[in-house]
Design an enzyme around this catalytic site. Structure first.
Site, PDB file in Angstrom:
ATOM      1  N   THR A 104       9.310  11.727 -60.646  1.00  0.00           N
ATOM      2  CA  THR A 104       8.562  10.623 -61.247  1.00  0.00           C
ATOM      3  C   THR A 104       7.239  10.495 -60.503  1.00  0.00           C
ATOM      4  O   THR A 104       7.161  10.774 -59.303  1.00  0.00           O
ATOM      5  CB  THR A 104       9.312   9.288 -61.114  1.00  0.00           C
ATOM      6  OG1 THR A 104       9.523   9.053 -59.725  1.00  0.00           O
ATOM      7  CG2 THR A 104      10.636   9.313 -61.822  1.00  0.00           C
ATOM      8  N   GLU A 116      13.163   9.466 -66.323  1.00  0.00           N
ATOM      9  CA  GLU A 116      14.596   9.238 -66.068  1.00  0.00           C
ATOM     10  C   GLU A 116      15.441   9.276 -67.336  1.00  0.00           C
ATOM     11  O   GLU A 116      16.657   9.334 -67.286  1.00  0.00           O
ATOM     12  CB  GLU A 116      14.803   7.868 -65.402  1.00  0.00           C
ATOM     13  CG  GLU A 116      14.396   7.805 -63.946  1.00  0.00           C
ATOM     14  CD  GLU A 116      12.946   7.395 -63.738  1.00  0.00           C
ATOM     15  OE1 GLU A 116      12.133   7.626 -64.652  1.00  0.00           O
ATOM     16  OE2 GLU A 116      12.632   6.852 -62.663  1.00  0.00           O
ATOM     17  N   LYS A 141       1.888 -13.663 -64.071  1.00  0.00           N
ATOM     18  CA  LYS A 141       2.650 -14.915 -64.015  1.00  0.00           C
ATOM     19  C   LYS A 141       1.671 -16.072 -63.902  1.00  0.00           C
ATOM     20  O   LYS A 141       1.072 -16.277 -62.855  1.00  0.00           O
ATOM     21  CB  LYS A 141       3.626 -14.894 -62.840  1.00  0.00           C
ATOM     22  CG  LYS A 141       4.652 -13.804 -63.003  1.00  0.00           C
ATOM     23  CD  LYS A 141       5.440 -13.548 -61.731  1.00  0.00           C
ATOM     24  CE  LYS A 141       6.103 -12.186 -61.808  1.00  0.00           C
ATOM     25  NZ  LYS A 141       5.309 -11.074 -61.275  1.00  0.00           N
ATOM     26  N   TRP A 161       5.060 -16.150 -68.366  1.00  0.00           N
ATOM     27  CA  TRP A 161       4.608 -14.766 -68.318  1.00  0.00           C
ATOM     28  C   TRP A 161       3.614 -14.478 -69.437  1.00  0.00           C
ATOM     29  O   TRP A 161       3.798 -14.898 -70.576  1.00  0.00           O
ATOM     30  CB  TRP A 161       5.797 -13.803 -68.470  1.00  0.00           C
ATOM     31  CG  TRP A 161       6.660 -13.740 -67.247  1.00  0.00           C
ATOM     32  CD1 TRP A 161       6.592 -14.543 -66.151  1.00  0.00           C
ATOM     33  CD2 TRP A 161       7.726 -12.827 -67.010  1.00  0.00           C
ATOM     34  NE1 TRP A 161       7.544 -14.183 -65.233  1.00  0.00           N
ATOM     35  CE2 TRP A 161       8.257 -13.137 -65.740  1.00  0.00           C
ATOM     36  CE3 TRP A 161       8.290 -11.782 -67.732  1.00  0.00           C
ATOM     37  CZ2 TRP A 161       9.321 -12.429 -65.196  1.00  0.00           C
ATOM     38  CZ3 TRP A 161       9.344 -11.092 -67.198  1.00  0.00           C
ATOM     39  CH2 TRP A 161       9.862 -11.408 -65.931  1.00  0.00           C
TER      40      TRP A 161
HETATM   41  P1  AMP Z   1       7.055   8.258 -66.917  1.00  0.00           P
HETATM   42  O1  AMP Z   1       8.347   8.387 -66.225  1.00  0.00           O
HETATM   43  O2  AMP Z   1       5.885   8.723 -66.121  1.00  0.00           O
HETATM   44  O3  AMP Z   1       7.101   8.899 -68.262  1.00  0.00           O
HETATM   45  O4  AMP Z   1       6.780   6.699 -67.155  1.00  0.00           O
HETATM   46  C1  AMP Z   1       7.687   5.906 -67.858  1.00  0.00           C
HETATM   47  C2  AMP Z   1       7.090   4.545 -68.121  1.00  0.00           C
HETATM   48  O5  AMP Z   1       5.987   4.644 -69.021  1.00  0.00           O
HETATM   49  C3  AMP Z   1       8.021   3.585 -68.799  1.00  0.00           C
HETATM   50  O6  AMP Z   1       8.911   2.986 -67.892  1.00  0.00           O
HETATM   51  C4  AMP Z   1       7.058   2.578 -69.415  1.00  0.00           C
HETATM   52  O7  AMP Z   1       6.601   1.630 -68.462  1.00  0.00           O
HETATM   53  C5  AMP Z   1       5.909   3.450 -69.811  1.00  0.00           C
HETATM   54  N1  AMP Z   1       6.012   3.784 -71.238  1.00  0.00           N
HETATM   55  C6  AMP Z   1       6.497   4.911 -71.790  1.00  0.00           C
HETATM   56  N2  AMP Z   1       6.391   4.863 -73.132  1.00  0.00           N
HETATM   57  C7  AMP Z   1       5.841   3.661 -73.440  1.00  0.00           C
HETATM   58  C8  AMP Z   1       5.465   3.003 -74.647  1.00  0.00           C
HETATM   59  N3  AMP Z   1       5.610   3.580 -75.833  1.00  0.00           N
HETATM   60  N4  AMP Z   1       4.949   1.753 -74.565  1.00  0.00           N
HETATM   61  C9  AMP Z   1       4.778   1.153 -73.367  1.00  0.00           C
HETATM   62  N5  AMP Z   1       5.080   1.729 -72.196  1.00  0.00           N
HETATM   63  C10 AMP Z   1       5.611   2.967 -72.231  1.00  0.00           C
END
Ligand code: AMP
Length: 546
Positions: free
Chosen positions: A185, A331, A440, A445
């Site tokens: 990640t 994940e 906040k 929120w």
């Molecule tokens: P990653 O592991 O780098 O792919 O990041 C995952 C994170 O990206 C998620 O936990 C979200 O916070 C954000 N994310 C992924 N897809 C979306 C989406 N369609 N809308 C908003 N946030 C997203």
């Protein structure tokens, strides 16, 4: 009583064998430095994957060992995907956009045995090499004629590495729970964490991706993954495309070049493309400025960050392209939810359909979802209550590589996504923020994503970011930063007026700053952490001076 079905293992090798038999002639178009538009087929790619598996075995890489890549989306990267995983080794895709220190940390943590590197990324690999003691083999993704001079110890070109090897490999019979790949990640805070995918999870995820109400990928599609193969395995496309026999167009390194993407989409008659919102912003801006349209593209899939509705509307109204929102994480392999309209929703007025499409979609079969409050109790699916999004399923990680169990999983096995969401009665989720990005204000929120979407709906705004900054009375208040479209000027007060009637009055940002560009993370998301640090001392108008 047990069922009497064959215990056939769900492996990536099975995808390869199926594609060889049924889709061997289907084309793969690949953009690489030594051949700007290289044309090959699944048959040839898998034949060369066999040659590569021999080369890896002869180099002493054994089952379970990590095979790393610093590479873009091209046919050689696809060959490494299959050669390593199907031989029982573990593919490890590295994100070249991370800080060099982070890459070094990740390679050492994973103990990568060999590293395949794109010529354009070679200087990075050369700088890191002295700090990567586990790497024994350096392979540069090019042919002998184009092999650059490099101080990397024993470096060899990819074509020389596989040359003369047998084109059939005796692939081992792997258990479906065997690890096939690992992806760290990007973690803006703390050390990166390794997510280890299995053959089974990858196959199930690819099958789910192909479902009609998900990507709906078919043999007749031509798919262009703009999302990099180092970002959660390009969202499963390298497995889903050969599974159904879709033509694959691999764009190489020029992922944010609107003109290049347009040309590729038109010349290869791409029907489906996937990427993060910033990619689509770049493409749409190019099309608008150049007065061009998209003639073959039917649908785009957007994820990785919230997609402003303005992007979806521009695709639909100007180019007749449907945009589908998807949500997921490294994940979760990554597909967790996908937005397609339910029966009857096509008949709704367009603004109502737009509201639904702006949400991140419904849970895909295989992924259970719930939202919980601060006390851990499940919240209703009423479209109003919002809380932490938790997920569970066969392609959701159960832990991290070489890390003790932490707080990410609860006692019932639910994984805490760190996202805040609401779920409406039809099951469509809406991500309102990352837990750490929520603003906040006075105990309530405010959703930064909703404010950003509203700002980007303004005709003169190209990109927007909203962060919370400290406020004596309200704890935090929203600060809006915007990048205007080329040639446009935006006045902050006018933009604040634009929000009236579109969001609750008390949500309207206290201040608007016009900037030349916004920082992004290595996976193309707005870097809110960097913004919060940069504007930590920003004084909002009307806030008490200190
Ligand atoms: P990653 O592991 O780098 O792919 O990041 C995952 C994170 O990206 C998620 O936990 C979200 O916070 C954000 N994310 C992924 N897809 C979306 C989406 N369609 N809308 C908003 N946030 C997203």
């Amino acid at each position: 009583m047990l069922g009497q079905m064959m215990p056939t293992q769900l492996t990536i090798t099975a995808i390869m064998r199926h594609a060889l038999r049924h889709h061997g002639d289907r084309e793969i178009v690949s953009v690489v430095a030594d051949a700007p538009l290289f044309r090959t087929t699944y048959r040839d790619v898998f034949r060369r994957a066999s040659m590569l598996a021999h080369a890896l075995a002869d180099a002493g890489v054994s089952a379970g060992e990590r095979v790393a890549t610093l590479a873009w989306n091209d046919h050689r990267h696809l060959e490494i995907y299959y050669a390593s995983s199907c031989a029982g080794m573990v593919l490890h895709t590295l994100n070249p956009r991370l800080f060099p220190e982070q890459i070094a940390w990740i390679v050492n943590h994973a103990e990568d045995r060999c590293l395949f590197v794109d010529p354009a990324i070679l200087p990075l690999a050369e700088a890191l090499a002295p700090r990567l003691p586990s790497v024994r083999h350096w392979i540069v993704l090019t042919d002998t004629a184009n092999m650059p001079d490099t101080p990397l110890p024993g470096a060899v070109s990819y074509e020389a590495f596989i040359e003369g090897r047998a084109a059939d490999y005796d692939w081992p019979d792997l258990h479906e729970d065997t690890a096939c790949s690992i992806c760290y990640t990007s973690g803006t805070t703390g050390d990166p964490k390794g997510v280890v995918y299995s053959h089974r999870s990858t196959v199930l995820h690819a099958m789910a991706a192909c479902m009609a109400d998900v990507m709906g990928l078919t043999q007749r599609d031509t798919v262009l993954p703009v999302v990099p193969m180092f970002h959660a395995n390009a969202w499963g496309v390298p497995y889903a495309a050969p599974m159904v026999g879709a033509k694959l167009v691999m764009p190489g390194p020029k992922l944010a070049d609107g003109e290049f993407l347009h040309r590729l989409m038109e010349s290869e008659k791409v029907t489906l493309s996937l990427g993060v919102p910033t990619i689509w912003m770049a493409l749409l801006q190019y099309l608008e400025a150049a007065g061009k349209t998209l003639t073959s593209l039917q649908r785009t899939i957007v994820g990785g960050a919230a997609c402003p509705p303005a992007i979806m509307q521009a695709f639909r109204d100007r180019h007749g392209v449907a945009t589908h929102h998807a949500w997921g994480m490294t994940e979760t392999s990554p597909l967790g939810t996908f937005n397609s309209l339910k029966q009857g929703m096509d008949a709704l007025p367009e603004p109502d359909q737009d509201d639904i499409r702006a949400r991140q979609g419904r849970g895909i079969f295989g992924v259970e979802l719930k939202i919980v409050g601060d006390d851990g109790a499940e919240l209703p699916w009423d479209g109003k209550a919002f809380g932490t999004l938790k997920v569970r399923g066969p392609w959701v990680c159960s832990g991290y590589f070489r890390l003790d169990a932490g707080t990410s999983h609860d006692t019932e096995g639910w994984f805490d996504t760190g996202d805040v969401a609401n779920i409406d009665p039809d099951g469509y989720i809406q991500i309102t923020d990352r837990t750490k990005d929520v603003i906040k204000s006075g105990g309530e929120w405010i959703s930064s994503i909703e404010l950003e979407n509203t700002a980007v709906a303004h005709a003169d705004v190209a990109e927007a970011a909203v962060i919370g900054v400290a406020h004596e009375r309200w704890t935090e208040r929203p600060l809006l930063l915007i990048v205007p479209k080329p040639g446009k000027t935006v006045d902050g007060e006018g933009l604040r007026r634009w929000f009236r009637g579109k969001v609750a009055d008390w949500w309207i940002p206290d201040d608007v700053l016009v900037v030349d560009e916004l920082p992004h993370t290595a996976t193309g998301k707005l870097n809110k952490l960097a913004l919060r640090e940069a504007y930590a001392d920003h004084k909002l108008p009307g806030s008490d001076p200190s």
